[in-house]
Design a protein around this motif. Sequence first.
Motif, mmCIF file in Angstrom:
data_model
loop_
_atom_site.group_PDB
_atom_site.id
_atom_site.type_symbol
_atom_site.label_atom_id
_atom_site.label_comp_id
_atom_site.label_asym_id
_atom_site.label_seq_id
_atom_site.Cartn_x
_atom_site.Cartn_y
_atom_site.Cartn_z
ATOM 1 N N GLU A 85 0.845 -1.200 0.000
ATOM 2 C CA GLU A 85 0.000 0.000 0.000
ATOM 3 C C GLU A 85 0.881 1.252 0.000
ATOM 4 O O GLU A 85 0.591 2.241 -0.667
ATOM 5 N N GLN A 86 1.968 1.181 0.735
ATOM 6 C CA GLN A 86 2.884 2.319 0.812
ATOM 7 C C GLN A 86 3.665 2.482 -0.494
ATOM 8 O O GLN A 86 3.962 3.602 -0.923
ATOM 9 N N VAL A 87 3.984 1.378 -1.159
ATOM 10 C CA VAL A 87 4.663 1.451 -2.464
ATOM 11 C C VAL A 87 3.751 2.185 -3.468
ATOM 12 O O VAL A 87 4.218 3.004 -4.265
ATOM 13 N N ALA A 108 2.927 -4.761 -12.999
ATOM 14 C CA ALA A 108 3.536 -6.001 -13.502
ATOM 15 C C ALA A 108 3.555 -7.051 -12.393
ATOM 16 O O ALA A 108 4.148 -6.834 -11.345
ATOM 17 N N GLY A 109 2.863 -8.177 -12.618
ATOM 18 C CA GLY A 109 2.723 -9.214 -11.591
ATOM 19 C C GLY A 109 1.602 -8.819 -10.645
ATOM 20 O O GLY A 109 1.797 -8.647 -9.448
ATOM 21 N N THR A 110 0.401 -8.723 -11.206
ATOM 22 C CA THR A 110 -0.717 -8.089 -10.481
ATOM 23 C C THR A 110 -1.316 -8.950 -9.367
ATOM 24 O O THR A 110 -1.948 -8.425 -8.449
ATOM 25 N N GLY A 111 -1.152 -10.287 -9.436
ATOM 26 C CA GLY A 111 -1.730 -11.144 -8.391
ATOM 27 C C GLY A 111 -3.233 -10.952 -8.304
ATOM 28 O O GLY A 111 -3.959 -11.123 -9.285
ATOM 29 N N ASN A 188 5.341 -5.403 -7.624
ATOM 30 C CA ASN A 188 5.747 -6.042 -6.377
ATOM 31 C C ASN A 188 6.126 -7.468 -6.763
ATOM 32 O O ASN A 188 5.338 -8.393 -6.621
ATOM 33 N N PRO A 189 7.322 -7.639 -7.329
ATOM 34 C CA PRO A 189 7.699 -8.970 -7.827
ATOM 35 C C PRO A 189 8.116 -9.880 -6.678
ATOM 36 O O PRO A 189 8.348 -9.404 -5.557
ATOM 37 N N PRO A 190 8.235 -11.167 -6.930
ATOM 38 C CA PRO A 190 8.800 -12.038 -5.890
ATOM 39 C C PRO A 190 10.205 -11.541 -5.542
ATOM 40 O O PRO A 190 10.962 -11.175 -6.441
ATOM 41 N N TYR A 191 10.540 -11.526 -4.246
ATOM 42 C CA TYR A 191 11.903 -11.104 -3.894
ATOM 43 C C TYR A 191 12.474 -11.854 -2.680
ATOM 44 O O TYR A 191 13.451 -11.435 -2.083
ATOM 45 N N VAL A 192 11.837 -12.988 -2.362
ATOM 46 C CA VAL A 192 12.367 -13.821 -1.280
ATOM 47 C C VAL A 192 13.381 -14.803 -1.892
ATOM 48 O O VAL A 192 13.097 -15.421 -2.919
ATOM 49 N N ALA A 193 14.539 -14.921 -1.277
ATOM 50 C CA ALA A 193 15.544 -15.867 -1.785
ATOM 51 C C ALA A 193 15.091 -17.295 -1.500
ATOM 52 O O ALA A 193 14.439 -17.558 -0.480
ATOM 53 N N ALA A 280 10.707 0.782 -1.410
ATOM 54 C CA ALA A 280 10.221 1.075 -2.767
ATOM 55 C C ALA A 280 11.352 1.652 -3.605
ATOM 56 O O ALA A 280 11.785 2.791 -3.389
ATOM 57 N N LEU A 281 11.810 0.853 -4.562
ATOM 58 C CA LEU A 281 12.865 1.305 -5.473
ATOM 59 C C LEU A 281 12.219 2.228 -6.516
ATOM 60 O O LEU A 281 11.239 1.854 -7.150
ATOM 61 N N VAL A 282 12.766 3.422 -6.640
ATOM 62 C CA VAL A 282 12.226 4.405 -7.592
ATOM 63 C C VAL A 282 13.304 4.681 -8.625
ATOM 64 O O VAL A 282 14.383 5.161 -8.274
ATOM 65 N N CYS A 283 13.030 4.356 -9.895
ATOM 66 C CA CYS A 283 14.039 4.521 -10.951
ATOM 67 C C CYS A 283 13.447 5.359 -12.068
ATOM 68 O O CYS A 283 12.434 4.974 -12.670
ATOM 69 N N ARG A 284 14.075 6.493 -12.346
ATOM 70 C CA ARG A 284 13.532 7.406 -13.355
ATOM 71 C C ARG A 284 14.397 7.414 -14.615
ATOM 72 O O ARG A 284 15.617 7.319 -14.516
#
Length: 286
Positions: A85-87, A108-111, A188-193, A280-284
């Motif tokens: 929600e914060q992202v 992308a990756g809407t679930g 919000n892609p998978p990011y657990v190792a 939240a990674l922000v890339c412009r």
Amino acid sequence: VNRRELISELAATLGATHEARFICDEVLGPDANTPVTDAAIRCARELAARRRSGEPLQYLLGHWPFRTVDLQLNSHVLIPRPETEQVVEVALAELQRLAPAKPSLVDAGTGSGAIALSLATELAVKYPNGEVWATDASPEALTVAAANWDRVRHHHAATVLPVTFVAGNWLKGLPPELRGSIDLVIANPPYVAAAEWPELADDVRREPRQALVAADGSDGTPGLADVETVLTQALDWLSRPGTAVIELAPQQAEAAVVLARAMGYDHARVEPDLAQRPRALVCRVQ
Ligand SMILES: C[S@@+](CC[C@H](N)C(=O)[O-])C[C@H]1O[C@@H](n2cnc3c(N)ncnc32)[C@H](O)[C@@H]1O
């Protein structure tokens, strides 16, 4: 058994009063004066038993709120999290900065559809010409998201942007004519190792593994591969200027910023979540 007694009974067996309340509210409705029938008591006890056996509360209730929308859930989709929600909040601030006349956004990756559907409702008044795209590689997740879209469209009537669902690998299934025209890619892609999976709580491991676990990034950062793929693909689809906002794990933040800069993003930073952890990674691109 009255409502209060039923809540106490379930709270004692679950060891969690708030979960007992959620179950009773679901079965009896929010009105404290609703009579407690035998059928309702049986149903509430069955839900509590499923919870005790490890099923996540959100799956047994069958729905859960995310920002402006109430989402139906099943075990094919991730349970939407407050961090996400914060992202979305961070993404909205980026959109404000970009101020496009007719925004095109991709989740992308809407679930369950959480990000796409909340954006579609929250942006409709300010950007009536906007459009939202939502992708997923899981056909089951897309079925849940499409059902949620039907519900949201029904509840929000005219004040919702169109949402189009696309099956495929992150952004690759989008119509080619959108290349270079997307203002905001949010994921919000998978990011657990993979090594962390066995250590996750039992109820988290009831969520789809493919929604949570990612391979390591090209630099060896555990669980970073999907964040990296979305970042790479987004360069092809973003308009100039445009922004990618991607959720990640706090321990991935520094590596992700380095990767984004090396890929050619003009600006990369990580915004904190409500617990002040980098999230939240922000890339412009300019
Ligand atoms: C962490 S979940 C996020 C779901 C939703 N966006 C949310 O925030 O609640 C990641 C989602 O990405 C999807 N996914 C995984 N690999 C994918 C891929 N290669 N292409 C598209 N979607 C993918 C999963 O099916 C899952 O729905």
